[in-house]
Design a protein around this motif. Structure first.
Motif, PDB file in Angstrom:
ATOM      1  N   PRO A  39       9.566   3.638  15.403  1.00 22.62           N
ATOM      2  CA  PRO A  39       8.564   4.093  15.928  1.00 22.62           C
ATOM      3  C   PRO A  39       7.501   4.803  14.888  1.00 22.62           C
ATOM      4  CG  PRO A  39      10.313   5.575  16.001  1.00 22.62           C
ATOM      5  CD  PRO A  39      10.706   4.452  15.574  1.00 22.62           C
ATOM      6  N   ASN A  40       6.265   5.241  15.365  1.00 27.15           N
ATOM      7  CA  ASN A  40       5.232   5.876  14.786  1.00 27.15           C
ATOM      8  C   ASN A  40       5.570   7.387  14.219  1.00 27.15           C
ATOM      9  OD1 ASN A  40       3.119   4.528  13.397  1.00 27.15           O
ATOM     10  ND2 ASN A  40       1.672   5.504  14.908  1.00 27.15           N
ATOM     11  N   PRO A  41       5.231   7.754  12.844  1.00 22.45           N
ATOM     12  CA  PRO A  41       5.428   9.267  12.763  1.00 22.45           C
ATOM     13  C   PRO A  41       4.748  10.187  13.933  1.00 22.45           C
ATOM     14  CG  PRO A  41       4.709   8.122  10.906  1.00 22.45           C
ATOM     15  CD  PRO A  41       4.681   7.021  12.078  1.00 22.45           C
ATOM     16  N   PRO A  42       5.960  11.307  14.363  1.00 23.00           N
ATOM     17  CA  PRO A  42       5.397  12.023  15.516  1.00 23.00           C
ATOM     18  C   PRO A  42       4.175  12.629  15.247  1.00 23.00           C
ATOM     19  CG  PRO A  42       7.327  12.905  14.490  1.00 23.00           C
ATOM     20  CD  PRO A  42       7.148  11.314  13.800  1.00 23.00           C
ATOM     21  N   GLN A  43       3.735  13.254  13.849  1.00 23.84           N
ATOM     22  CA  GLN A  43       2.528  13.722  13.821  1.00 23.84           C
ATOM     23  C   GLN A  43       1.211  13.051  13.835  1.00 23.84           C
ATOM     24  OE1 GLN A  43       4.892  13.139  11.644  1.00 23.84           O
ATOM     25  NE2 GLN A  43       4.224  13.426   9.438  1.00 23.84           N
ATOM     26  N   LEU A  44       1.364  11.843  13.650  1.00 23.48           N
ATOM     27  CA  LEU A  44       0.421  10.838  13.725  1.00 23.48           C
ATOM     28  C   LEU A  44       0.111  10.630  15.294  1.00 23.48           C
ATOM     29  CD1 LEU A  44      -1.506   9.499  11.746  1.00 23.48           C
ATOM     30  CD2 LEU A  44       0.179   7.528  11.986  1.00 23.48           C
ATOM     31  N   ASP A  45       1.018  10.289  16.081  1.00 23.70           N
ATOM     32  CA  ASP A  45       0.917  10.232  17.488  1.00 23.70           C
ATOM     33  C   ASP A  45       0.403  11.137  17.939  1.00 23.70           C
ATOM     34  OD1 ASP A  45       1.712   7.351  17.439  1.00 23.70           O
ATOM     35  OD2 ASP A  45       3.889   7.949  18.046  1.00 23.70           O
ATOM     36  N   ILE A  64       0.700  -1.185  -0.164  1.00 22.69           N
ATOM     37  CA  ILE A  64      -0.254   0.121   0.022  1.00 22.69           C
ATOM     38  C   ILE A  64       0.894   1.214  -0.039  1.00 22.69           C
ATOM     39  CG2 ILE A  64      -1.680   1.297   1.265  1.00 22.69           C
ATOM     40  CD1 ILE A  64      -2.709  -1.340   2.591  1.00 22.69           C
ATOM     41  N   GLY A  65       0.627   2.370  -0.978  1.00 24.26           N
ATOM     42  CA  GLY A  65       1.302   3.530  -1.022  1.00 24.26           C
ATOM     43  C   GLY A  65       0.519   4.552  -0.540  1.00 24.26           C
ATOM     44  N   ASP A  66       0.960   5.860  -0.791  1.00 24.46           N
ATOM     45  CA  ASP A  66       0.325   7.052  -0.531  1.00 24.46           C
ATOM     46  C   ASP A  66      -1.219   7.074  -0.734  1.00 24.46           C
ATOM     47  OD1 ASP A  66       2.406   7.850   0.891  1.00 24.46           O
ATOM     48  OD2 ASP A  66       3.092   9.162  -0.643  1.00 24.46           O
ATOM     49  N   GLU A  67      -1.326   6.728  -1.990  1.00 30.43           N
ATOM     50  CA  GLU A  67      -2.801   6.668  -2.786  1.00 30.43           C
ATOM     51  C   GLU A  67      -4.067   5.565  -1.649  1.00 30.43           C
ATOM     52  OE1 GLU A  67      -6.374   7.458  -4.759  1.00 30.43           O
ATOM     53  OE2 GLU A  67      -4.357   8.404  -4.788  1.00 30.43           O
ATOM     54  N   GLY A  68      -3.177   4.604  -1.393  1.00 34.01           N
ATOM     55  CA  GLY A  68      -3.994   3.783  -0.648  1.00 34.01           C
ATOM     56  C   GLY A  68      -4.311   4.398   0.816  1.00 34.01           C
ATOM     57  N   ALA A  69      -3.182   5.169   1.196  1.00 38.57           N
ATOM     58  CA  ALA A  69      -3.442   5.836   2.439  1.00 38.57           C
ATOM     59  C   ALA A  69      -4.612   6.895   2.600  1.00 38.57           C
ATOM     60  CB  ALA A  69      -2.126   6.544   3.066  1.00 38.57           C
ATOM     61  N   ARG A  70      -4.493   7.635   1.416  1.00 37.27           N
ATOM     62  CA  ARG A  70      -5.374   8.632   0.982  1.00 37.27           C
ATOM     63  C   ARG A  70      -6.905   7.964   1.125  1.00 37.27           C
ATOM     64  NH1 ARG A  70      -8.605  10.643  -2.546  1.00 37.27           N
ATOM     65  NH2 ARG A  70      -8.002   9.234  -4.073  1.00 37.27           N
ATOM     66  N   ARG A  71      -6.922   6.783   0.471  1.00 35.52           N
ATOM     67  CA  ARG A  71      -8.416   6.353   0.247  1.00 35.52           C
ATOM     68  C   ARG A  71      -8.765   5.771   1.964  1.00 35.52           C
ATOM     69  NH1 ARG A  71      -9.636   4.072  -4.621  1.00 35.52           N
ATOM     70  NH2 ARG A  71     -11.530   3.245  -3.544  1.00 35.52           N
ATOM     71  N   LEU A  72      -8.034   5.150   2.578  1.00 32.09           N
ATOM     72  CA  LEU A  72      -8.257   4.578   3.793  1.00 32.09           C
ATOM     73  C   LEU A  72      -8.553   5.822   4.658  1.00 32.09           C
ATOM     74  CD1 LEU A  72      -5.596   2.112   4.412  1.00 32.09           C
ATOM     75  CD2 LEU A  72      -7.885   1.766   4.350  1.00 32.09           C
ATOM     76  N   ALA A  73      -7.725   7.102   4.791  1.00 34.27           N
ATOM     77  CA  ALA A  73      -7.924   8.360   5.403  1.00 34.27           C
ATOM     78  C   ALA A  73      -9.387   8.701   5.194  1.00 34.27           C
ATOM     79  CB  ALA A  73      -7.122   9.404   5.041  1.00 34.27           C
ATOM     80  N   ASP A 100       5.524  10.343   3.627  1.00 32.02           N
ATOM     81  CA  ASP A 100       5.375  11.552   4.149  1.00 32.02           C
ATOM     82  C   ASP A 100       3.614  12.051   3.684  1.00 32.02           C
ATOM     83  OD1 ASP A 100       7.407  11.366   5.398  1.00 32.02           O
ATOM     84  OD2 ASP A 100       8.291  13.101   4.466  1.00 32.02           O
ATOM     85  N   GLU A 101       3.459  12.002   2.118  1.00 31.90           N
ATOM     86  CA  GLU A 101       2.137  12.354   1.827  1.00 31.90           C
ATOM     87  C   GLU A 101       1.158  11.660   2.458  1.00 31.90           C
ATOM     88  OE1 GLU A 101       0.192  15.400  -0.474  1.00 31.90           O
ATOM     89  OE2 GLU A 101       2.378  15.201   0.131  1.00 31.90           O
ATOM     90  N   GLY A 102       1.453  10.238   2.522  1.00 35.13           N
ATOM     91  CA  GLY A 102       0.229   9.560   3.008  1.00 35.13           C
ATOM     92  C   GLY A 102       0.027   9.683   4.533  1.00 35.13           C
ATOM     93  N   VAL A 103       0.962   9.872   5.149  1.00 34.05           N
ATOM     94  CA  VAL A 103       1.127  10.174   6.728  1.00 34.05           C
ATOM     95  C   VAL A 103       0.117  11.511   6.855  1.00 34.05           C
ATOM     96  CG1 VAL A 103       2.307  10.761   8.713  1.00 34.05           C
ATOM     97  CG2 VAL A 103       3.212   9.038   7.233  1.00 34.05           C
ATOM     98  N   LYS A 104       0.504  12.551   5.754  1.00 37.50           N
ATOM     99  CA  LYS A 104      -0.298  13.540   6.206  1.00 37.50           C
ATOM    100  C   LYS A 104      -1.817  13.693   5.752  1.00 37.50           C
ATOM    101  CE  LYS A 104       3.415  16.686   4.609  1.00 37.50           C
ATOM    102  NZ  LYS A 104       3.810  17.677   3.436  1.00 37.50           N
ATOM    103  N   TYR A 105      -2.194  12.495   5.002  1.00 42.90           N
ATOM    104  CA  TYR A 105      -3.464  12.429   4.680  1.00 42.90           C
ATOM    105  C   TYR A 105      -4.380  11.768   5.843  1.00 42.90           C
ATOM    106  CZ  TYR A 105      -3.096  13.053  -0.385  1.00 42.90           C
ATOM    107  OH  TYR A 105      -2.904  13.484  -1.787  1.00 42.90           O
TER     108      TYR A 105
END
Length: 288
Positions: free
Chosen positions: A201-207, A147-156, A177-182
């Motif tokens: 560890p998890n991306p800090p902005q997500l935590d 799964i890449g950024d597009e999949g992350a966007r759809r999940l978001a 990073d783009e997927g994490v932002k979504y």
């Protein structure tokens, strides 16, 4: 022993709940209580709503899209199964489409483990569409699924309106990073989700967003208790439609602290009572 698992045992939780408590700490284990069964036997027992089939593991049996489709068909009418593990089964986007179709109507499956398949962005998007309407699934593992950024966007996008899912695992994918932002942006609209694991560890902005949502959940629970108490206290003084209006306009401001919410509701109730009295006096004068 993990704290959540110890609590689940003390509360005599159902087998599926025990499994979820265990999986929260060891999400990629392949150990599963009970004997392994074949795909054919599993489909037969699912179709017959076998009351003993609450947990089902078919991990690492390479069932592929065809096997996923057979399971999806059986799941549509099943009202017993609570946990399904399908790790490492070469399930791609077509299998994801079939499973997503089953999830749209299934109201009992709480845990779906799809670790180590090949669903990609398309499969993630199809499952995300199902999450928009599914009200039962609480634990979803899509780790190691290309799964890449597009999949992350759809999940978001799916998570923006979902109110059931509590744990989502997305580690060992290609989310940048783009997927994490979504995901972080859409999580601002979803306070039900408690865990989103992308990496270690998890991306800090997500935590940071998840920590904020945890505080909002605690406040929301306290607010609901306050509103219930106040509704009981004022039921004899106000029409129900006015109580409903007070709840809609105040209780969902999660940023208020409990004591602020109590003061707000108190002022709102007293204000509406006084308005009602003024209206009654005006009506009496008009009649006279």
């Amino acid at each position: 022993m993990p704290h959540s698992l110890r609590n689940a045992l003390r509360q005599r939780a159902s087998p599926a709940c025990l499994l979820m408590a265990y999986g929260a700490h060891f999400p990629h284990t392949t150990v599963m209580p009970g004997a392994r069964i074949s795909l054919g036997e599993a489909v037969h027992r699912l179709r017959n709503n076998d009351p003993s089939l609450v947990l089902l593991t078919l991990s690492h049996q390479t069932i592929g899209d065809e096997g996923a489709g057979r399971l999806a068909d059986a799941l549509r009418g099943n009202t017993v199964l609570e946990a399904l593990w399908l790790k490492g089964n070469a399930i791609g986007a077509r299998g994801a489409r079939l499973l997503a179709g089953a999830l749209r109507g299934n109201t009992t499956l709480q845990q779906l483990d799809l670790w180590g398949n090949t669903m990609g962005d398309e499969g993630a998007g199809l499952l995300a569409d199902a999450l928009r309407v599914n009200t039962a699934l609480q634990h979803l593992d899509l780790s190691l699924n290309e799964i890449g950024d597009e999949g992350a966007r759809r999940l978001a996008e799916g998570l923006r309106v979902n109110t059931a899912l509590k744990k989502l695992y997305l580690s060992a994918n290609n989310i940048q990073d783009e997927g994490v932002k979504y995901l972080a942006y859409r999580l601002c609209c979803n306070i039900t989700l408690q865990t989103v694991q992308l990496s270690f560890p998890n991306p800090p902005q997500l935590d940071k967003i998840l920590d904020r949502n945890d505080r909002l959940r605690r406040n929301a629970a306290q607010h609901r208790k306050l509103v219930f108490v106040w509704c009981v206290q004022i039921r004899g003084h106000l029409p129900l439609e006015l109580i409903d209006m007070a709840v809609r306009e105040s209780v969902w401001d999660h940023n208020l602290a409990p004591h602020e919410m109590q003061a707000f509701l108190s002022a709102a109730v007293l204000g509406m009572i006084e308005s009602g009295r003024r209206a009654a006096r005006h009506h009496t004068c008009s009649v006279a």
